[in-house]
Design a protein around this motif. Sequence first.
Motif, PDB file in Angstrom:
ATOM      1  N   ASP B  20     -20.013 -14.673  15.572  1.00  0.00           N
ATOM      2  CA  ASP B  20     -19.477 -13.635  16.453  1.00  0.00           C
ATOM      3  C   ASP B  20     -18.192 -14.161  17.117  1.00  0.00           C
ATOM      4  O   ASP B  20     -18.235 -15.142  17.854  1.00  0.00           O
ATOM      5  CB  ASP B  20     -20.537 -13.304  17.513  1.00  0.00           C
ATOM      6  N   PRO B  21     -17.058 -13.498  16.880  1.00  0.00           N
ATOM      7  CA  PRO B  21     -15.785 -14.019  17.408  1.00  0.00           C
ATOM      8  C   PRO B  21     -15.804 -14.200  18.930  1.00  0.00           C
ATOM      9  O   PRO B  21     -15.153 -15.102  19.455  1.00  0.00           O
ATOM     10  CB  PRO B  21     -14.765 -12.942  17.006  1.00  0.00           C
ATOM     11  N   ASP B  22     -16.562 -13.364  19.646  1.00  0.00           N
ATOM     12  CA  ASP B  22     -16.651 -13.538  21.099  1.00  0.00           C
ATOM     13  C   ASP B  22     -17.287 -14.879  21.454  1.00  0.00           C
ATOM     14  O   ASP B  22     -17.000 -15.460  22.499  1.00  0.00           O
ATOM     15  CB  ASP B  22     -17.498 -12.413  21.728  1.00  0.00           C
ATOM     16  N   VAL B  23     -18.178 -15.327  20.581  1.00  0.00           N
ATOM     17  CA  VAL B  23     -18.859 -16.610  20.822  1.00  0.00           C
ATOM     18  C   VAL B  23     -18.033 -17.764  20.259  1.00  0.00           C
ATOM     19  O   VAL B  23     -17.807 -18.777  20.933  1.00  0.00           O
ATOM     20  CB  VAL B  23     -20.270 -16.592  20.178  1.00  0.00           C
ATOM     21  N   THR B  24     -17.555 -17.600  19.043  1.00  0.00           N
ATOM     22  CA  THR B  24     -16.859 -18.721  18.397  1.00  0.00           C
ATOM     23  C   THR B  24     -15.509 -19.002  19.065  1.00  0.00           C
ATOM     24  O   THR B  24     -14.984 -20.106  18.951  1.00  0.00           O
ATOM     25  CB  THR B  24     -16.624 -18.460  16.893  1.00  0.00           C
ATOM     26  N   SER B  25     -14.963 -18.017  19.788  1.00  0.00           N
ATOM     27  CA  SER B  25     -13.652 -18.256  20.420  1.00  0.00           C
ATOM     28  C   SER B  25     -13.723 -19.414  21.410  1.00  0.00           C
ATOM     29  O   SER B  25     -12.725 -20.092  21.649  1.00  0.00           O
ATOM     30  CB  SER B  25     -13.145 -16.982  21.100  1.00  0.00           C
ATOM     31  N   ALA B  26     -14.912 -19.660  21.965  1.00  0.00           N
ATOM     32  CA  ALA B  26     -15.069 -20.774  22.907  1.00  0.00           C
ATOM     33  C   ALA B  26     -14.904 -22.125  22.214  1.00  0.00           C
ATOM     34  O   ALA B  26     -14.730 -23.149  22.867  1.00  0.00           O
ATOM     35  CB  ALA B  26     -16.438 -20.699  23.575  1.00  0.00           C
ATOM     36  N   TYR B  27     -14.981 -22.115  20.884  1.00  0.00           N
ATOM     37  CA  TYR B  27     -14.880 -23.365  20.121  1.00  0.00           C
ATOM     38  C   TYR B  27     -13.540 -23.483  19.401  1.00  0.00           C
ATOM     39  O   TYR B  27     -13.386 -24.312  18.512  1.00  0.00           O
ATOM     40  CB  TYR B  27     -16.019 -23.443  19.096  1.00  0.00           C
ATOM     41  N   ARG B  28     -12.590 -22.617  19.782  1.00  0.00           N
ATOM     42  CA  ARG B  28     -11.321 -22.611  19.052  1.00  0.00           C
ATOM     43  C   ARG B  28     -10.378 -23.722  19.458  1.00  0.00           C
ATOM     44  O   ARG B  28      -9.513 -24.116  18.687  1.00  0.00           O
ATOM     45  CB  ARG B  28     -10.614 -21.273  19.242  1.00  0.00           C
ATOM     46  N   ARG B  29     -10.505 -24.176  20.722  1.00  0.00           N
ATOM     47  CA  ARG B  29      -9.515 -25.158  21.172  1.00  0.00           C
ATOM     48  C   ARG B  29     -10.093 -26.115  22.203  1.00  0.00           C
ATOM     49  O   ARG B  29     -11.170 -25.899  22.749  1.00  0.00           O
ATOM     50  CB  ARG B  29      -8.286 -24.452  21.749  1.00  0.00           C
ATOM     51  N   ASP B  30      -9.356 -27.221  22.411  1.00  0.00           N
ATOM     52  CA  ASP B  30      -9.759 -28.181  23.439  1.00  0.00           C
ATOM     53  C   ASP B  30      -8.945 -27.929  24.710  1.00  0.00           C
ATOM     54  O   ASP B  30      -8.515 -26.796  24.955  1.00  0.00           O
ATOM     55  CB  ASP B  30      -9.649 -29.619  22.903  1.00  0.00           C
ATOM     56  N   MET B  31      -8.695 -28.947  25.519  1.00  0.00           N
ATOM     57  CA  MET B  31      -8.085 -28.761  26.834  1.00  0.00           C
ATOM     58  C   MET B  31      -6.556 -28.873  26.828  1.00  0.00           C
ATOM     59  O   MET B  31      -5.934 -28.938  27.888  1.00  0.00           O
ATOM     60  CB  MET B  31      -8.659 -29.789  27.815  1.00  0.00           C
ATOM     61  N   LEU B  41     -14.079 -19.540  10.720  1.00  0.00           N
ATOM     62  CA  LEU B  41     -14.998 -18.665   9.992  1.00  0.00           C
ATOM     63  C   LEU B  41     -16.371 -18.719  10.657  1.00  0.00           C
ATOM     64  O   LEU B  41     -17.037 -17.698  10.829  1.00  0.00           O
ATOM     65  CB  LEU B  41     -15.106 -19.154   8.534  1.00  0.00           C
ATOM     66  N   ALA B  42     -16.775 -19.932  11.015  1.00  0.00           N
ATOM     67  CA  ALA B  42     -18.085 -20.109  11.648  1.00  0.00           C
ATOM     68  C   ALA B  42     -18.086 -21.395  12.463  1.00  0.00           C
ATOM     69  O   ALA B  42     -17.287 -22.297  12.218  1.00  0.00           O
ATOM     70  CB  ALA B  42     -19.186 -20.171  10.592  1.00  0.00           C
ATOM     71  N   VAL B  43     -19.003 -21.422  13.419  1.00  0.00           N
ATOM     72  CA  VAL B  43     -19.268 -22.649  14.181  1.00  0.00           C
ATOM     73  C   VAL B  43     -20.695 -23.064  13.847  1.00  0.00           C
ATOM     74  O   VAL B  43     -21.606 -22.243  13.960  1.00  0.00           O
ATOM     75  CB  VAL B  43     -19.122 -22.379  15.694  1.00  0.00           C
ATOM     76  N   VAL B  44     -20.874 -24.311  13.390  1.00  0.00           N
ATOM     77  CA  VAL B  44     -22.237 -24.763  13.071  1.00  0.00           C
ATOM     78  C   VAL B  44     -22.617 -25.915  13.976  1.00  0.00           C
ATOM     79  O   VAL B  44     -21.781 -26.742  14.342  1.00  0.00           O
ATOM     80  CB  VAL B  44     -22.395 -25.183  11.583  1.00  0.00           C
ATOM     81  N   LEU B  45     -23.894 -25.939  14.341  1.00  0.00           N
ATOM     82  CA  LEU B  45     -24.384 -26.964  15.274  1.00  0.00           C
ATOM     83  C   LEU B  45     -25.568 -27.696  14.655  1.00  0.00           C
ATOM     84  O   LEU B  45     -26.728 -27.398  14.951  1.00  0.00           O
ATOM     85  CB  LEU B  45     -24.800 -26.300  16.601  1.00  0.00           C
ATOM     86  N   PRO B  46     -25.298 -28.650  13.777  1.00  0.00           N
ATOM     87  CA  PRO B  46     -26.386 -29.365  13.104  1.00  0.00           C
ATOM     88  C   PRO B  46     -27.176 -30.230  14.093  1.00  0.00           C
ATOM     89  O   PRO B  46     -26.676 -30.606  15.144  1.00  0.00           O
ATOM     90  CB  PRO B  46     -25.670 -30.236  12.074  1.00  0.00           C
TER      91      PRO B  46
END
Lengths: 456, 456
Positions: B20-31, B41-46
């Motif tokens: 979900d882009p609303d969720v994955t956007s939080a993982y798009r960049r650092d500080m 495309l996706a964020v995976v959390l193994p």
Amino acid sequence: MDALLTRLRAAVGPDAVLTDPDVTSAYRRDMMPLAPHGRPLAVVLPSDAGQVQEVVRACAAHRTPIVPRGAGSGLSGAANAVEGCVVLVTTRMNRIVEIDPDNRLAVVEPGVVNLDLRGAVEKHGLFYPPDPSSYDWCTIGGNLSTNAGGLCCVKYGVTTDSVLGLEVVLADGELLKTGRRTVKGVAGYDLTKLFVGSEGTLGVITRATLALRPLPQAPATLVATFSRTADAGVAVARVVREGVVPSLMEIMDRTSIRAVEQYLKTDLNADEALLICQSDAGGEAARRDLAVIEQVCRDSGADLTYTTDDLSEGRDLLAARRAVLNALEVYGAWLTDDVCVPRTRIADLIAGCERIGADLGLRIAVVGHAGDGNMHPTIVYDPTSEDEFARARRAFDEILAVGLALGGTVTGEHGIGKIKREWLAKEIGPVGLRVHREIKRALDPENLFNPGSMFS
Amino acid sequence: MDALLTRLRAAVGPDAVLTDPDVTSAYRRDMMPLAPHGRPLAVVLPSDAGQVQEVVRACAAHRTPIVPRGAGSGLSGAANAVEGCVVLVTTRMNRIVEIDPDNRLAVVEPGVVNLDLRGAVEKHGLFYPPDPSSYDWCTIGGNLSTNAGGLCCVKYGVTTDSVLGLEVVLADGELLKTGRRTVKGVAGYDLTKLFVGSEGTLGVITRATLALRPLPQAPATLVATFSRTADAGVAVARVVREGVVPSLMEIMDRTSIRAVEQYLKTDLNADEALLICQSDAGGEAARRDLAVIEQVCRDSGADLTYTTDDLSEGRDLLAARRAVLNALEVYGAWLTDDVCVPRTRIADLIAGCERIGADLGLRIAVVGHAGDGNMHPTIVYDPTSEDEFARARRAFDEILAVGLALGGTVTGEHGIGKIKREWLAKEIGPVGLRVHREIKRALDPENLFNPGSMFS
């Protein structure tokens, strides 16, 4: 090969290309009797990085392998010639280019002798820690190539911990500069630490920028003797646990103690094991460190402990440790192994060496850097007896197997070279070996530098 | 790409694949606001190394780039998504696998938060030195990937100095184990230190064996104020020269001082520069260290010096240093640079930053780790003004140019990432860049990991 020799002579001058076998034979091997060595086509002694580049380009053009070499004090055969190679000796590149006391660094050529650097920086109140046993004749270039250690490591780390940057001639003759002159820096991959310890397989180091430390205080010394090796092992682990960091912590086993007592005509009053510790923290802090270590030794069952802050007395006590190899020569030739185990397993390693010595009918003396778990079991053998040499070789391998089984590594500071290749493969496994080959191929696609050393 | 998502869900479970882009956007960049970032495309959390292997194999099969990421506290954009990539987040792999007090080491997964590790080992009287400013939320995996530093480095080094071994998932999904559990070891190339600082471009770190130190004594603290920045610079160089090694030595320039005074409603009694030093040597030794530093500061022209061995007072004094970024936020957004210069050139760097700030009409506050020359000039700008942002960006680059010209490096601890690629090329030159590409190609031939980061 005449064309290659002509080109080499043009590159470094005719005096710096040796081809007489009577002369070149002195450059065929290092100090490790087990390692194979071939006959070099020539030995070249370049005077600067430009000449090294020319030599590398000439050898590359003629597909002739290059074996880089410093003083030849190594103990793994890494600098041993391979048949028909050019041995590239760095001893003429021995300038201390710069000492910068305000930024605590030195820039040196690879042929500088470790002791000469120590002396030069000491005049500025500075300290270059790495101190392999051969420090009075080994070169910085050899120290870098093997990532050499010494007695200082328990407090000051190994060679790689003192290197800020390098200048390296690559397989195509290009000059690579790695690292920096600043204390910190994370620009790109840490190529500096990749070349340190690469044993001449990736390039020829022609210059190094080294980090220096403030000169420590004169050390105070403690000796503790034990009638059970296991107790000495417990003492080492508990010193680590107590959070004391001595500047030196060496151990000698029974066989070393007896040999030194004979050799120095002295009584060390030690039955099974002897620990020698120093602290260079200075004054009150050193006294506190050694008081903690003394208490730990007593609690662990030491028979005797003795502490002194007299410098020359400390040196005399350390002389027993330094005399081990000479003392063993009375009984035959020696073959020193190099294995590093977790500090809690030192007594187990010594017990393993005793068992191997008994099984194979060999005298094996264990001395080592107890503070970091780096042990040097030293096998004595009769060099005129083929059978005994074969047993010595077997003992050498069995010690490595014991070290690995104890969670250790097959080399703490001497390197893999031409003598522990199969042990490297065992220790790092097929994936590790594959990555080594990939990096070697990436940087040296024609396998020009030290082929067959470390791995193949 | 449905086939890839299906395979990823099978590998890590459907809850651990976010699209979900609303969720994955939080993982798009650092500080780091300057760095480019794309949409994943996706964020995976193994949850473990086996799952990481599956994710890597799936992405490799679908030729989809992987950007590894910890907490996202980075300041170089190294963890920023590239368009259409899979962001591999390690935060669920957050187990402290082992703490071995007798051998002073810990084994951890990459998602462990730095502060959590510090707390866990402190219970055993042990200390994990690396302390980046984000230590209360950054992860060990991120620290390893950037070779993070912090305030401790002047005495205890950077992350790479505390790493004994790694477990890394390679581009083909194989698991590589590097290094060892022993203090010393030179078996093969130093792959551990090659992966540390490689910013996710060579593999995914799934486990690390870390060296710990004895917990130091509570620090004593000294503050010195100067009415000339050059005098503070001289003091730093002379402390180095005197051979004192403080456990912390920070500098604040005029702009930082004024901002903090406003923010904390306090008077720091400092005109142009302020030095804060600590010694954790304990008791008499700490008092001696700080007495030397105090004398050096006075001799160098300090207006005021103040020393305390009261822990909470020391913490209050250090709070001024720690408040700088928050204090600057009153004036706008901030953009922190990272440059490391020889310790003798700190005053020159501060002067350069003042000149750049005046030229470009920007507030630039310089704070930094004076003890190792690693400065963080921080540029304040109005994020709603395109023109000001453009000038901030220009200042950011001009500061790097000044740092390089002073013999420094373009990053002391934050890394290259997606923001300093052209500066890496400038610093290391074409031969250095070529070697980087060769190593990258050898280990990641399909350019799977973090493509276009660090270099391209």
